[in-house]
Design a protein around this motif. Structure first.
Motif, short mmCIF file in Angstrom:
data_model
loop_
_atom_site.label_atom_id
_atom_site.label_comp_id
_atom_site.label_asym_id
_atom_site.label_seq_id
_atom_site.Cartn_x
_atom_site.Cartn_y
_atom_site.Cartn_z
N ARG A 188 38.41 24.60 27.13
CA ARG A 188 38.12 25.89 27.21
C ARG A 188 37.93 25.85 28.80
NH1 ARG A 188 36.21 29.49 23.56
NH2 ARG A 188 35.42 27.74 22.17
N ILE A 189 38.81 26.54 29.52
CA ILE A 189 38.79 26.55 30.85
C ILE A 189 39.09 27.84 31.75
CG2 ILE A 189 39.47 24.15 31.12
CD1 ILE A 189 42.54 25.00 31.86
N LEU A 190 38.88 28.00 32.83
CA LEU A 190 39.27 29.30 33.58
C LEU A 190 40.22 28.79 34.82
CD1 LEU A 190 35.68 30.90 34.14
CD2 LEU A 190 37.64 31.55 32.45
N LEU A 191 41.08 29.66 34.93
CA LEU A 191 42.17 29.38 35.93
C LEU A 191 42.13 30.69 36.93
CD1 LEU A 191 45.10 27.83 34.07
CD2 LEU A 191 43.08 26.73 35.28
N PRO A 192 42.40 30.28 38.40
CA PRO A 192 42.47 31.43 39.05
C PRO A 192 43.68 32.26 39.44
CG PRO A 192 42.61 29.36 40.37
CD PRO A 192 42.58 29.03 38.87
N VAL A 193 43.68 33.45 39.68
CA VAL A 193 44.60 34.34 39.88
C VAL A 193 44.57 35.59 40.85
CG1 VAL A 193 44.57 35.73 37.77
CG2 VAL A 193 46.73 35.42 38.91
N TRP A 194 45.28 35.66 41.82
CA TRP A 194 45.00 36.95 42.44
C TRP A 194 46.01 38.29 41.91
CZ3 TRP A 194 41.52 37.41 45.96
CH2 TRP A 194 40.96 36.34 46.54
N ILE A 195 45.81 39.20 41.74
CA ILE A 195 46.37 40.17 41.19
C ILE A 195 46.41 41.49 42.16
CG2 ILE A 195 46.80 42.12 39.25
CD1 ILE A 195 45.04 40.05 37.23
N LEU A 196 47.59 41.83 42.79
CA LEU A 196 47.78 42.89 43.66
C LEU A 196 48.27 44.11 43.02
CD1 LEU A 196 48.23 39.86 45.07
CD2 LEU A 196 48.78 41.61 47.13
N HIS A 197 47.35 45.16 43.06
CA HIS A 197 47.96 46.51 42.29
C HIS A 197 48.31 47.51 43.49
CE1 HIS A 197 45.99 45.52 38.67
NE2 HIS A 197 44.84 44.97 39.25
N TYR A 198 49.46 48.06 43.02
CA TYR A 198 50.15 49.17 43.68
C TYR A 198 50.95 50.12 43.06
CZ TYR A 198 54.84 46.99 43.60
OH TYR A 198 55.89 46.62 43.00
N GLN A 199 51.34 51.36 43.58
CA GLN A 199 51.87 52.29 43.10
C GLN A 199 53.19 52.68 43.82
OE1 GLN A 199 49.81 55.98 41.66
NE2 GLN A 199 48.69 54.71 40.22
N TYR A 200 54.11 52.93 43.32
CA TYR A 200 55.47 53.26 43.94
C TYR A 200 55.92 54.41 43.21
CZ TYR A 200 59.37 53.07 46.75
OH TYR A 200 60.33 53.16 47.75
N LYS A 201 56.06 55.66 44.08
CA LYS A 201 56.28 56.81 43.50
C LYS A 201 55.82 57.25 42.08
CE LYS A 201 60.83 56.87 45.83
NZ LYS A 201 62.34 57.00 45.85
N GLY A 202 54.50 56.86 42.08
CA GLY A 202 53.65 57.31 41.06
C GLY A 202 53.65 56.30 39.80
N LYS A 203 54.42 55.42 39.92
CA LYS A 203 54.37 54.08 38.93
C LYS A 203 53.33 53.11 39.42
CE LYS A 203 57.37 51.56 35.94
NZ LYS A 203 58.71 51.00 35.63
#
Length: 348
Positions: free
Chosen positions: A285-300
């Motif tokens: 039972r483990i945890l793994l690291p991730v970066w998530i970059l959130h952006y919007q392009y033309k409202g999406k």
């Protein structure tokens, strides 16, 4: 995730009593006030890769507990992200939606994790580089992604081992003169699965999963310590082992069917049926690291995911319709020129 008071004590700088956060570049806790570095190595680091036996006929001794943590519940996707130390975000790391603060969360104890190795600046650079290499991407996409909101998150995963004694029946096709003939076959084989990596949360999308699967190295696992989470969010494990195995059933079924097709060794293998006797189930039972970059392009809303271990990058991206139209026009022109040249050559 363990007792909150113990976590706070570990995150307090012994030099100036300031707050410490985990620095991926230094692989250590670093005080935000005096910059003192504190290593997180332990004498038990080599035990972090330990696997645990699972007996489906016995009651599970791995039971959920209630821990006092700073838990953020997303009002958009329903995800729960907890923070050790000071609260660092008021947006969901998974979907960027608004969150509300809770003070406790019920989940399973984390066995081990792989700490972040990629700093935030490198993750953002990897994301910008990724979009810069996308075919027919809008010209301003790099600028937009460079301003994306970045969330560092530890996501829950399982690793599963098992031994499979498989008996199978299948059909395959062979050519006889001008006819295709279907033959039947059967057989048996043994399959050993080692470290099948399985998401332990419905919020771990294929985008996040694929950004991690290729880079998992058990030797990098470390025993859980609150310090590794300081400055990052983490989703707790909420599945029992039996539930985790059920989540893995479809993927394992596909792998077994592919092994059977390879074992038959014929073309056109189909109508595969099998039974398997599963034994030797072990898990982590483990945890793994991730970066998530959130952006919007033309409202999406879109996101780019960067593996926190090695920097592998996946993402969602828009297309430039003007570039697509230009490429299509160029391809059509080349086709016409090639056709005219071919026709002219035929007349000579």
């Amino acid at each position: 995730m363990h007792d909150l008071s113990a976590a706070q004590s570990e995150l307090q700088c012994a030099n100036c009593a300031g707050q410490c956060v985990y620095d991926p570049a230094q692989q250590a806790l670093v005080c935000t006030s005096c910059a003192t570095r504190f290593g997180l190595e332990t004498d038990n680091d080599d035990r972090a890769a330990q696997e645990f036996d699972f007996d489906p006929d016995a009651s599970e001794d791995d039971v959920p507990v209630v821990a006092e943590t700073r838990a953020h519940h997303c009002q958009t996707c329903g995800g729960d992200v907890v923070f050790v130390g000071q609260t660092l975000s008021e947006r969901c790391a998974y979907c960027d939606g608004p969150v509300i603060l809770a003070t406790s969360d019920t989940g399973y104890q984390t066995k081990a994790l792989i700490p972040f190795r990629v700093p935030e600046c490198d993750a953002q650079a990897a994301a910008v580089g990724w979009v810069a290499r996308r075919w027919a991407a809008p010209s301003d996409l790099k600028t937009v992604v460079a301003k994306a909101r970045v969330a560092g998150l530890y996501v829950p995963f399982w690793t599963f081992d098992s031994n499979e004694a498989v008996n199978y029946w299948a059909k395959y096709k062979v050519r006889r003169n001008k006819r295709t003939v279907v033959r039947k076959t059967s057989g048996a084989l043994r399959i050993t699965f080692d470290d099948l990596l399985v998401p332990a949360s419905p919020h771990v999308t294929p985008l996040i999963r694929d950004g991690i699967l290729h880079d998992f190295e058990p030797r990098r696992l470390r025993p859980y310590r609150p310090g590794y989470l300081a400055g990052f969010g983490a989703e707790r494990h909420h599945q029992s082992v039996a539930e985790g195995l059920a989540e893995n059933a479809d993927d394992k079924d596909l792998l077994i069917r592919n092994r059977i097709k390879g074992h038959v060794g014929k073309s056109g293998v189909h109508d595969v049926r099998y039974i398997t006797d599963t034994s030797g189930v072990r898990y982590r039972r483990i945890l793994l690291p991730v970066w998530i970059l959130h952006y919007q392009y033309k409202g999406k809303a879109m996101k780019v995911v960067v593996c926190g271990m090695q920097g592998r990058t996946y993402g969602e991206r828009p297309f430039s319709w003007s570039k697509l139209a230009g490429y299509a026009a160029a391809l059509s022109a080349l086709t016409i020129v090639f056709g005219l040249g071919w026709g002219a050559g035929g007349l000579l």
